[in-house]
Write a protein that holds these residues in place. Structure first.
Motif, mmCIF file in Angstrom:
data_model
loop_
_atom_site.group_PDB
_atom_site.id
_atom_site.type_symbol
_atom_site.label_atom_id
_atom_site.label_comp_id
_atom_site.label_asym_id
_atom_site.label_seq_id
_atom_site.Cartn_x
_atom_site.Cartn_y
_atom_site.Cartn_z
ATOM 1 N N GLY A 1 0.825 -1.202 0.000
ATOM 2 C CA GLY A 1 0.000 0.000 0.000
ATOM 3 C C GLY A 1 0.857 1.249 0.000
ATOM 4 N N GLU A 2 1.938 1.226 0.770
ATOM 5 C CA GLU A 2 2.846 2.368 0.790
ATOM 6 C C GLU A 2 3.558 2.519 -0.554
ATOM 7 N N ALA A 3 3.882 1.379 -1.185
ATOM 8 C CA ALA A 3 4.516 1.437 -2.505
ATOM 9 C C ALA A 3 3.559 2.045 -3.530
ATOM 10 N N ARG A 4 2.273 1.709 -3.415
ATOM 11 C CA ARG A 4 1.285 2.268 -4.342
ATOM 12 C C ARG A 4 1.189 3.783 -4.184
ATOM 13 N N LEU A 5 1.430 4.260 -2.961
ATOM 14 C CA LEU A 5 1.382 5.694 -2.701
ATOM 15 C C LEU A 5 2.690 6.395 -3.055
ATOM 16 N N GLY A 6 3.647 5.626 -3.556
ATOM 17 C CA GLY A 6 4.902 6.218 -3.989
ATOM 18 C C GLY A 6 5.973 6.278 -2.931
ATOM 19 N N LYS A 7 5.745 5.639 -1.779
ATOM 20 C CA LYS A 7 6.747 5.645 -0.719
ATOM 21 C C LYS A 7 7.801 4.575 -0.998
ATOM 22 N N ALA A 8 9.045 4.865 -0.598
ATOM 23 C CA ALA A 8 10.150 3.931 -0.820
ATOM 24 C C ALA A 8 9.979 2.695 0.044
ATOM 25 N N VAL A 9 10.370 1.541 -0.490
ATOM 26 C CA VAL A 9 10.328 0.285 0.251
ATOM 27 C C VAL A 9 11.578 0.189 1.120
ATOM 28 N N ASP A 10 11.381 -0.024 2.407
ATOM 29 C CA ASP A 10 12.497 -0.190 3.342
ATOM 30 C C ASP A 10 12.810 -1.679 3.443
ATOM 31 N N ALA A 11 13.853 -2.113 2.755
ATOM 32 C CA ALA A 11 14.184 -3.537 2.711
ATOM 33 C C ALA A 11 14.487 -4.102 4.090
ATOM 34 N N GLU A 12 15.116 -3.289 4.940
ATOM 35 C CA GLU A 12 15.482 -3.791 6.257
ATOM 36 C C GLU A 12 14.249 -4.086 7.104
ATOM 37 N N GLN A 13 13.166 -3.330 6.893
ATOM 38 C CA GLN A 13 11.942 -3.611 7.631
ATOM 39 C C GLN A 13 11.283 -4.907 7.175
ATOM 40 N N CYS A 14 11.667 -5.380 6.007
ATOM 41 C CA CYS A 14 11.128 -6.646 5.498
ATOM 42 C C CYS A 14 11.820 -7.846 6.137
ATOM 43 N N LEU A 15 13.004 -7.639 6.717
ATOM 44 C CA LEU A 15 13.796 -8.748 7.222
ATOM 45 C C LEU A 15 13.079 -9.608 8.256
ATOM 46 N N PRO A 16 12.376 -9.018 9.257
ATOM 47 C CA PRO A 16 11.699 -9.890 10.226
ATOM 48 C C PRO A 16 10.706 -10.847 9.579
ATOM 49 N N LEU A 17 9.970 -10.381 8.566
ATOM 50 C CA LEU A 17 9.022 -11.264 7.888
ATOM 51 C C LEU A 17 9.758 -12.345 7.100
ATOM 52 N N VAL A 18 10.821 -11.971 6.409
ATOM 53 C CA VAL A 18 11.608 -12.963 5.669
ATOM 54 C C VAL A 18 12.179 -13.997 6.635
ATOM 55 N N GLU A 19 12.619 -13.537 7.793
ATOM 56 C CA GLU A 19 13.173 -14.447 8.797
ATOM 57 C C GLU A 19 12.111 -15.416 9.309
ATOM 58 N N ASP A 20 10.917 -14.903 9.603
ATOM 59 C CA ASP A 20 9.838 -15.774 10.069
ATOM 60 C C ASP A 20 9.486 -16.816 9.017
ATOM 61 N N VAL A 21 9.422 -16.383 7.768
ATOM 62 C CA VAL A 21 9.127 -17.315 6.677
ATOM 63 C C VAL A 21 10.215 -18.378 6.592
ATOM 64 N N ALA A 22 11.478 -17.962 6.672
ATOM 65 C CA ALA A 22 12.595 -18.903 6.579
ATOM 66 C C ALA A 22 12.578 -19.915 7.710
ATOM 67 N N ASN A 23 12.236 -19.473 8.918
ATOM 68 C CA ASN A 23 12.179 -20.394 10.048
ATOM 69 C C ASN A 23 11.073 -21.427 9.873
ATOM 70 N N SER A 24 9.918 -20.988 9.354
ATOM 71 C CA SER A 24 8.833 -21.924 9.107
ATOM 72 C C SER A 24 9.229 -22.936 8.038
ATOM 73 N N VAL A 25 9.870 -22.449 6.978
ATOM 74 C CA VAL A 25 10.314 -23.343 5.906
ATOM 75 C C VAL A 25 11.348 -24.331 6.426
ATOM 76 N N ALA A 26 12.205 -23.909 7.356
ATOM 77 C CA ALA A 26 13.202 -24.816 7.918
ATOM 78 C C ALA A 26 12.545 -25.926 8.724
ATOM 79 N N ARG A 27 11.460 -25.592 9.425
ATOM 80 C CA ARG A 27 10.774 -26.623 10.215
ATOM 81 C C ARG A 27 10.019 -27.589 9.316
ATOM 82 N N ASN A 28 9.340 -27.049 8.293
ATOM 83 C CA ASN A 28 8.642 -27.890 7.317
ATOM 84 C C ASN A 28 8.292 -27.037 6.106
ATOM 85 N N PRO A 29 8.907 -27.272 4.960
ATOM 86 C CA PRO A 29 8.660 -26.412 3.795
ATOM 87 C C PRO A 29 7.222 -26.446 3.302
ATOM 88 N N SER A 30 6.574 -27.590 3.412
ATOM 89 C CA SER A 30 5.268 -27.761 2.771
ATOM 90 C C SER A 30 4.147 -26.988 3.441
#
Length: 408
Positions: free
Chosen positions: A121-150
């Motif tokens: 939504g912020e990207a649609r409004l023209g705001k810059a994407v903060d990649a570092e703020q995405c890290l916690p979500l990427v980390e959570d996803v990676a941990n779930s995939v490590a426990r069971n990818p499916s």
């Protein structure tokens, strides 16, 4: 109490509270943890992180360095005193069954939906994407995939037409992490792959909603407009200035094909980066297995089979590794067993793609339901003889067999 020290002075037993420098230079997914392993210490000191913040109330201080080699006391270590948290190392995240991971994955899906909606939504409004703020979500996803990818990959597939664009990004993030690990990429590159998957379709936020969500076939002009989304996304991420080159490249080139017929630049073969080749496979798989405004989802196993027949589209080696990630019979696939029973795939076997764990529930001989039975096909004599289409049997609740598991 927090204290900033040079990385060279870090020792095992210290509680790392924060790491200086750009996050892609960090050798860890986690950001707050007790440094226990010599291998982790070596990775930190060999990284480009110049300094770290330590919390001396939770781990060793510099003055306590002499005590580090003393015999361990019987009391619990600092690591044992800390409550489990999202900063836990992925190394300690052992593999579990899809049933055991399902509730955690479901909570992550719900949480990530809102996070990505806000981000896009912020990207649609023209705001810059903060990649570092995405890290916690990427980390959570990676941990779930490590426990069971499916578990997470399959739950994210159950997105609705309305939240397709958001959940597609989460699904591709998970698929990219799983594929990166299957290909043997290191953790830093795996993290970049996950971030690239999360951001690969941000250009769709620059598309008119009427075109993006159109239920019918696009006109030539609308189709050409949609084909501009990789470039639009790349330009938006580039303008923000905080997104790594690898994620920019995947955003720009995930629609390229190995035979040079893709877009926007008609790159071919090795001209396409490895992460972009990975992104092409992950993007297509989630797209065709999801219900979208203009088409119904294809079944997962059938999608893998069809993708295998698309000559010139995907990197063969990357695609083979991808099949090992999702399985020849992904979660939710309806299969017929040699015994004449029908079953739904509920878990993958890490080393045997043709022998997943299934839930048997119907007899083709009696044409009647039978008591549900969990069956590990690596044990016993029954085996899969083919795939079946749920619609051919009138089954409308197939996903309930695997998506509502409680781990018991």
């Amino acid at each position: 109490m927090l204290k900033k020290i040079p990385t060279a002075q870090v020792r095992t037993g210290m509680f790392i509270h924060a790491l200086d420098g750009p996050w892609l230079a960090h050798p860890f997914w986690k950001t707050k943890f007790v440094l226990e392993e010599p291998a982790d210490l070596a990775a930190l000191q060999g990284s480009k992180v110049p300094a770290v913040w330590i919390d001396v109330s939770k781990g060793h201080d510099l003055e306590a360095e002499a005590e580090l080699h003393a015999p361990p006391e019987p009391a619990a270590s600092a690591a044992e005193e800390l409550p489990p948290s999202r900063e836990a190392s992925t190394r300690s995240t052992g593999r579990v069954t899809s049933a055991a991971e399902m509730s955690r994955a479901a909570a992550l899906v719900n949480r990530s939906r809102q996070q990505v909606m806000t981000l896009f939504g912020e990207a649609r409004l023209g705001k810059a994407v903060d990649a570092e703020q995405c890290l916690p979500l990427v980390e959570d996803v990676a941990n779930s995939v490590a426990r069971n990818p499916s578990a997470l990959i399959s739950l994210a597939r159950l997105k609705t037409k309305d939240d397709y664009t958001y959940m597609h990004s989460v699904a591709v993030c998970a698929l990219m992490v799983a594929l990166a690990r299957q290909l043997g990429l290191d953790e830093a590159k795996t993290r970049e792959a996950g971030l690239a998957g999360l951001l690969h379709d941000v250009g769709k936020m620059m598309m008119p909603l009427g075109v993006l969500n159109k239920p019918g076939q696009l006109t030539d002009d609308e189709f050409n407009l949609m084909r501009s989304h990789p470039v639009r996304g790349y330009e938006a991420l580039k303008e923000g200035g905080a997104v790594p080159e690898s994620a920019l490249d995947v955003c720009l080139h995930h629609h390229e094909k190995m035979d040079g017929t893709g877009y926007p630049h008609k790159l071919a073969g090795e001209q396409i980066s490895l992460l972009a080749r990975m992104g092409a496979v992950c993007d297509v798989y989630d797209a065709i297995t999801s219900t979208r405004p203009y088409k119904a989802a294809w079944d997962p196993a059938g999608s893998v089979q069809r993708m295998a027949q698309w000559q010139g589209h995907f990197d063969p080696a990357v695609f083979q590794a991808f099949v090992k990630c999702v399985g020849i019979y992904p979660l939710g696939t309806l299969v017929k067993l040699q015994s004449g029973r029908l079953a739904v795939v509920v878990d993958q076997h890490p080393s045997n793609l043709v022998a997943p764990t299934v839930k048997v529930f119907f007899s083709t001989k009696s044409q009647l339901p039978i008591p549900v039975e969990l069956l590990d096909l690596t044990r016993g004599s029954d085996r899969i003889v083919g795939r079946e289409q749920p619609a051919d049997w009138g089954f409308k609740n197939i996903d309930d067999f695997w998506s509502q598991q409680d781990g018991r």
